[in-house]
Design an enzyme around this catalytic site. Structure first.
Site, PDB file in Angstrom:
ATOM      1  N   CYS A  91       0.837  -1.202   0.000  1.00  0.00           N
ATOM      2  CA  CYS A  91       0.000   0.000   0.000  1.00  0.00           C
ATOM      3  C   CYS A  91       0.872   1.251   0.000  1.00  0.00           C
ATOM      4  O   CYS A  91       0.585   2.224   0.704  1.00  0.00           O
ATOM      5  CB  CYS A  91      -0.962   0.000   1.183  1.00  0.00           C
ATOM      6  SG  CYS A  91      -0.227  -0.345   2.777  1.00  0.00           S
ATOM      7  N   GLY A  92       1.937   1.214  -0.787  1.00  0.00           N
ATOM      8  CA  GLY A  92       2.787   2.389  -0.952  1.00  0.00           C
ATOM      9  C   GLY A  92       3.465   2.787   0.346  1.00  0.00           C
ATOM     10  O   GLY A  92       3.917   1.944   1.125  1.00  0.00           O
TER      11      GLY A  92
END
Length: 292
Positions: A91-92
């Site tokens: 998720c980055g």
């Protein structure tokens, strides 16, 4: 120089990865709608709770003793950090941004000679910070098995925080989470829970309403302050859920586009290598025929 077989295998591998990232992007987009709706629905209640607490705190008479959850215990030596992150990755920079803010805060407190204790809510924050702050960890609370965050999950954490405060385990409690603003922007946030940070009442020029409370303000605060801690934790978990899905959606979209670029480059290299091999074989055949 990779062989044609190696290039074919590499292209097939990237295509498989692209299918996975595309599917994860679509799943995150579907989950984001529900998570964003829940987070936005929780904001007005939490903000109104803060307003009510501000009015009650302002109505306490001079000389009256404020509740400990509001005024603190008069000390500032032991700090409890409640760090909320996701249970999963991909998720980055969502988990890293929260962990970075919490790390900077903890390092600053330790440099001032304070005692730091940490409760992790979510495995990813624990994985990133456990090596540096292993001696300061009190507990890891995992919510991996929880499909949809409910108030009961936050209430358990809130009651745990209150119990630790009442037993004298810490003096100040700070909650770390990420506030959802948009799919491409999530804001790491530090919120002090104990002593409660009550917003100042805004001064108005017109007529102001006067409230009479029954029972007294102090008794109402004794009930609302513990609930406010659970409400703020619940809000943080909902904001985190929406931020996680938004960050994952953006990260998987970027990964899908990068995979497409890589496939195009690898395909171009494969075609050039194949053309070079065919040209080389034709030259060898022509050279052999001329020799005969």
């Amino acid at each position: 120089m990779p062989s044609l077989k190696d290039l074919r295998n590499r292209i097939a591998s990237v295509k498989s990865t692209q299918k996975i990232t595309k599917a994860m992007q679509m799943v995150a987009a579907a989950k984001l709608r529900r998570a964003q709706t829940a987070a936005e629905a929780a904001r007005p209640y939490a903000e109104r709770m803060e307003t009510v607490l501000a009015n009650l705190a302002g109505g306490i008479g001079v000389g009256a003793q404020a509740p400990a959850l509001l005024a603190g215990n008069g000390k500032n030596d032991v700090h409890l950090l409640v760090i909320c992150t996701a249970e999963r990755g991909l998720c980055g920079g969502f988990n890293s941004s929260i962990a970075r803010m919490a790390r900077d805060h903890a390092v600053s407190l330790l440099a001032q000679g304070k005692t730091v204790k940490i409760i992790f809510v979510g495995k990813k924050g624990y994985d990133q910070l456990r090596r540096q702050f292993e001696k300061h960890v009190l507990e890891l609370i995992e919510l991996r098995s929880v499909r949809q965050i409910g108030f009961a999950n936050a209430d358990v954490i809130g009651k745990k925080i209150i119990h630790l405060f009442e037993t004298g385990e810490f003096d100040v409690c700070t909650l770390f989470f990420s506030r959802f603003r948009s799919v491409i922007q999530q804001i790491p946030t530090a919120l002090q829970l104990i002593p409660a940070q009550i917003p100042e009442r805004k001064e108005t020029t017109g007529a102001q309403a006067s409230y009479d409370y029954e029972p007294e303000e102090g008794e109402i605060l004794d009930t609302l302050l513990p609930r406010n801690i659970s409400v703020q934790v619940f809000r943080a978990l909902l904001e985190n859920a929406a931020s996680e899905q938004g960050a994952r959606m953006s990260a998987m979209d970027s990964a899908t586009r990068n995979a497409g670029d890589m496939i195009r480059k690898q395909t171009t290299q494969y075609n050039r290598s194949r053309q070079a091999m065919i040209t080389k074989e034709l030259i060898e055949i022509i050279s052999g025929a001329e020799a005969l």
